[in-house]
Design a protein around this motif. Structure first.
Motif, mmCIF file in Angstrom:
data_model
loop_
_atom_site.group_PDB
_atom_site.id
_atom_site.type_symbol
_atom_site.label_atom_id
_atom_site.label_comp_id
_atom_site.label_asym_id
_atom_site.label_seq_id
_atom_site.Cartn_x
_atom_site.Cartn_y
_atom_site.Cartn_z
ATOM 1 N N ASP A 134 0.812 -1.223 0.000
ATOM 2 C CA ASP A 134 0.000 0.000 0.000
ATOM 3 C C ASP A 134 0.843 1.270 0.000
ATOM 4 O O ASP A 134 0.308 2.370 -0.156
ATOM 5 C CB ASP A 134 -0.918 0.025 1.225
ATOM 6 C CG ASP A 134 -2.047 -0.992 1.135
ATOM 7 O OD1 ASP A 134 -2.269 -1.525 0.038
ATOM 8 O OD2 ASP A 134 -2.694 -1.259 2.166
ATOM 9 N N ASP A 135 2.161 1.141 0.213
ATOM 10 C CA ASP A 135 3.080 2.276 0.286
ATOM 11 C C ASP A 135 2.613 3.291 1.334
ATOM 12 O O ASP A 135 2.538 4.486 1.085
ATOM 13 C CB ASP A 135 3.225 2.962 -1.078
ATOM 14 C CG ASP A 135 4.405 3.932 -1.118
ATOM 15 O OD1 ASP A 135 5.238 3.889 -0.189
ATOM 16 O OD2 ASP A 135 4.476 4.754 -2.050
ATOM 17 N N ARG A 136 2.300 2.788 2.516
ATOM 18 C CA ARG A 136 1.887 3.654 3.627
ATOM 19 C C ARG A 136 2.092 2.904 4.931
ATOM 20 O O ARG A 136 2.249 1.678 4.956
ATOM 21 C CB ARG A 136 0.414 4.065 3.489
ATOM 22 C CG ARG A 136 -0.549 2.906 3.586
ATOM 23 C CD ARG A 136 -1.999 3.346 3.443
ATOM 24 N NE ARG A 136 -2.917 2.211 3.571
ATOM 25 C CZ ARG A 136 -3.368 1.737 4.725
ATOM 26 N NH1 ARG A 136 -3.013 2.321 5.862
ATOM 27 N NH2 ARG A 136 -4.194 0.706 4.775
ATOM 28 N N ALA A 137 2.105 3.661 6.020
ATOM 29 C CA ALA A 137 2.236 3.042 7.337
ATOM 30 C C ALA A 137 0.963 2.272 7.677
ATOM 31 O O ALA A 137 -0.150 2.745 7.416
ATOM 32 C CB ALA A 137 2.510 4.110 8.395
ATOM 33 N N VAL A 138 1.127 1.079 8.256
ATOM 34 C CA VAL A 138 -0.037 0.268 8.631
ATOM 35 C C VAL A 138 0.204 -0.369 9.994
ATOM 36 O O VAL A 138 1.345 -0.533 10.426
ATOM 37 C CB VAL A 138 -0.342 -0.856 7.606
ATOM 38 C CG1 VAL A 138 -0.608 -0.286 6.234
ATOM 39 C CG2 VAL A 138 0.797 -1.871 7.563
ATOM 40 N N ALA A 139 -0.876 -0.737 10.646
ATOM 41 C CA ALA A 139 -0.827 -1.538 11.868
ATOM 42 C C ALA A 139 -1.764 -2.723 11.652
ATOM 43 O O ALA A 139 -2.933 -2.540 11.290
ATOM 44 C CB ALA A 139 -1.260 -0.724 13.081
ATOM 45 N N ILE A 140 -1.246 -3.927 11.829
ATOM 46 C CA ILE A 140 -2.047 -5.143 11.666
ATOM 47 C C ILE A 140 -2.148 -5.807 13.032
ATOM 48 O O ILE A 140 -1.152 -6.281 13.587
ATOM 49 C CB ILE A 140 -1.414 -6.108 10.634
ATOM 50 C CG1 ILE A 140 -1.228 -5.397 9.293
ATOM 51 C CG2 ILE A 140 -2.280 -7.345 10.472
ATOM 52 C CD1 ILE A 140 -2.509 -4.941 8.628
ATOM 53 N N PHE A 141 -3.359 -5.802 13.573
ATOM 54 C CA PHE A 141 -3.603 -6.246 14.947
ATOM 55 C C PHE A 141 -4.185 -7.654 14.953
ATOM 56 O O PHE A 141 -5.273 -7.894 14.447
ATOM 57 C CB PHE A 141 -4.557 -5.261 15.621
ATOM 58 C CG PHE A 141 -4.831 -5.537 17.069
ATOM 59 C CD1 PHE A 141 -3.805 -5.530 18.001
ATOM 60 C CD2 PHE A 141 -6.121 -5.802 17.507
ATOM 61 C CE1 PHE A 141 -4.056 -5.764 19.348
ATOM 62 C CE2 PHE A 141 -6.388 -6.035 18.850
ATOM 63 C CZ PHE A 141 -5.341 -6.020 19.768
#
Length: 317
Positions: A134-141
């Motif tokens: 996605d070329d962006r910061a992510v958080a996968i919980f």
């Protein structure tokens, strides 16, 4: 096992639902349709051979060098809280790792180790792979991961861009702690974004060593919007934030742009540009002479009376 079965059912149902449109569900769909993965699969990340890993390290030599100190500082902050740090290249290859010895076995069993590949194609929805996709910061919980085997894992990742604003890699914080909640993950997310930004700025400064750096005013007051400028006021490079703010690309930069023009510091024509340049030269000379007009005139190679006339014309006091 029932938990894993319920997660697999949720992934299948959400990915096939036309109504679901979150970024996580979009990633789940990519995993199923593009990468032909199944959530119930038991798999570890693909692992490079020693020769392949050495080649990957060599390709990212500058990234590793500029990120090393930042990784050490970040580990001092989050390492004792049961977190593992990974620095990857743009292909999701884990180049550097930081982790507490007591947590090594758990993270090694999950594949959070150097030489592994954490792309969506390799491991389904995960912090590193999805941030790169996605070329962006992510958080996968936890159960936002695609694979059932990873639903005890929480990770937050920020992409890292090089001096041209191109994707160079990613920085990830992962943890298996069962007391992690949304607030904790939000704090870790901001921490990893800040660290990734500092690595980007390190890469930018090292690529344009000796240049002058100018901060670009932006609507978001971003400190990452920088121009590298040479002694002639020509733009040598721009971070991604600066490129977006000023509509710059490699072609425009290579053509030779005065920083003052691109920053719209002067709104007038060529005559006003020359006048402003003359004003700037006089101010520099006066400043270096601590306001002594005679010394400034000598440095500029003109008489004291000539300098006085110019100062009067340019309204300098």
């Amino acid at each position: 096992m029932h938990e894993y079965s319920a997660h697999a059912d949720q992934v299948y149902a959400s990915a096939q639902s036309a109504a679901a449109s979150s970024s996580v569900v979009a990633s789940w769909r990519r995993c199923m349709t593009m990468h032909r993965l199944a959530p119930e699969e038991k798999r570890l990340p693909m692992r490079l051979t020693g020769q392949e890993f050495a080649a990957a390290m060599e390709r990212s030599e500058r990234l590793i060098a500029e990120a090393s100190n930042e990784l050490d500082r970040l580990f001092l902050t989050v390492g004792k809280a049961g977190c593992c740090l990974l620095l990857t290249d743009r292909d999701g290859i884990a180049l550097e790792r930081r982790g507490a010895v007591g947590d090594d076995k758990e993270f090694h069993d999950l594949g959070l180790w150097t030489g592994t590949i954490w792309t969506e194609a390799s491991m389904g929805t995960n912090g590193i792979g999805t941030a790169l996709a996605d070329d962006r910061a992510v958080a996968i919980f936890r159960d936002q991961h695609f694979l059932c085997a990873n639903i005890d894992l929480s990770c937050t990742t920020a992409p890292i861009r090089d001096h041209r604003g191109q994707l160079a890699g990613a920085l990830d914080i992962s943890t298996c702690r069962d007391d992690v909640n949304d607030v904790t993950l939000a704090i870790l997310s901001q921490t990893v974004r800040d660290a990734a930004l500092r690595i980007e700025l390190n890469l930018f400064r090292s690529a344009f060593a000796g240049a002058r750096f100018v901060m670009v005013p932006t609507d978001t007051a971003s400190t990452s919007a920088l121009l590298a400028v040479d002694r002639n006021d020509l733009v040598l490079g721009a971070t991604k934030a600066a490129r977006l703010a000023l509509k710059l690309d490699d072609h425009r930069i290579a053509a030779g742009l005065p920083a003052s023009d691109v920053l719209r510091e002067q709104q007038g024509g060529a005559g006003e540009d020359l006048q402003e340049a003359e004003r700037a030269a006089l101010l520099r000379a006066l400043s270096r002479a601590d306001g002594n007009v005679s010394q400034a005139a000598t440095a500029l190679g003109m008489s004291r009376s000539t300098l006085h006339r110019k100062m009067k014309r340019l309204n300098l006091h």
